[in-house]
Design a protein around this motif. Sequence first.
Motif, PDB file in Angstrom:
ATOM      1  N   LEU A  52       0.723  -0.961   0.217  1.00 35.64           N
ATOM      2  CA  LEU A  52       0.048   0.072   0.094  1.00 35.64           C
ATOM      3  C   LEU A  52       0.880   1.226   0.383  1.00 35.64           C
ATOM      4  O   LEU A  52       0.538   2.076  -1.437  1.00 35.64           O
ATOM      5  N   ARG A  56       1.151   4.558  -3.494  1.00 38.63           N
ATOM      6  CA  ARG A  56       0.634   5.882  -2.577  1.00 38.63           C
ATOM      7  C   ARG A  56       1.754   6.354  -3.183  1.00 38.63           C
ATOM      8  O   ARG A  56       1.740   7.690  -3.736  1.00 38.63           O
ATOM      9  N   ALA A  60      -0.059   8.528  -8.221  1.00 39.00           N
ATOM     10  CA  ALA A  60      -0.452   9.598  -7.036  1.00 39.00           C
ATOM     11  C   ALA A  60      -1.748   9.709  -7.917  1.00 39.00           C
ATOM     12  O   ALA A  60      -2.855   9.399  -6.486  1.00 39.00           O
ATOM     13  N   TRP A  62      -3.537   6.717  -8.203  1.00 37.12           N
ATOM     14  CA  TRP A  62      -4.048   6.126  -7.525  1.00 37.12           C
ATOM     15  C   TRP A  62      -4.385   6.345  -6.230  1.00 37.12           C
ATOM     16  O   TRP A  62      -5.316   6.349  -5.236  1.00 37.12           O
ATOM     17  N   SER A  63      -3.422   6.951  -5.444  1.00 36.67           N
ATOM     18  CA  SER A  63      -3.344   7.026  -4.208  1.00 36.67           C
ATOM     19  C   SER A  63      -4.565   8.495  -3.826  1.00 36.67           C
ATOM     20  O   SER A  63      -5.202   8.001  -2.797  1.00 36.67           O
ATOM     21  N   LEU A  66      -7.253   6.182  -3.266  1.00 39.45           N
ATOM     22  CA  LEU A  66      -7.108   4.885  -2.007  1.00 39.45           C
ATOM     23  C   LEU A  66      -7.021   5.322  -0.845  1.00 39.45           C
ATOM     24  O   LEU A  66      -6.949   5.586  -0.032  1.00 39.45           O
TER      25      LEU A  66
END
Length: 244
Positions: A52, A56, A60, A62-63, A66
């Motif tokens: 994870l 992250r 960026a 996706w972070s 999430l």
Amino acid sequence: MHQRRALVLFSGGQDSTTCLAQALTRYAHVETLGFDYGQRHRVELEQRQAVLGALRARFAGWSARLGDDHLIDLAVLGQISDTSLTRDVAFAMERSGLPNSFVPGRNLVFLTFAGALAYRRGLDVIVTGVCETDYSGYPDCRDDTMKAMQLALSLGMDQRFLIDTPLMWIDKADTWRLAHGLGQQADTQGGGDALVQLIVEHTHTCYLGERAVRHDWGYGCGACPACELRAAGWARWQAERGTR
């Protein structure tokens, strides 16, 4: 991108990490869920956080989607399961034709708790990395089982859930290929190779919890059923890439 909200059953392994990457590509908000059920390979619980954190840091986009990570204590499942995943016994085939790594009811319990958590968190998609193509023969990984669980959860909680199974009909070579494509889609400047290397370096699949030995495909004993599947898939994918 769908504006739906998803909960990914996330063990920290190759399959669940690939599913997480696809969920982050597909859904507007994604949370993760892991289970501590007394598994021998408890190191996977530590690797979940490593994966994870790496996702992250590297991706960026996706972070930003999430959300929270959840861990549920299901020690009782390990207490009633006399299997090679919860006891210090050698891997073998049972008279039933199933490997003794099969934990009866595991995915059924996982999905039930996932549904309860998703209900409380306002999430309507449950993503799981089960597969009926390149797997150990577990009956609770079959497509029919997933369809039955989707119906049961939707009826039992009076909420329409979708159980998303991105890997159901692909093999391990295709799973490596899918991860590369998802990473490249997230970042055309090397994202594909970056996600593959993240999976190699940080995810954990080995049933014995071995992380001292590093192979081209990642860490593991190299001999348990999970390692064999992962290694064989890597070899097929590399061979196919080399012939193009």
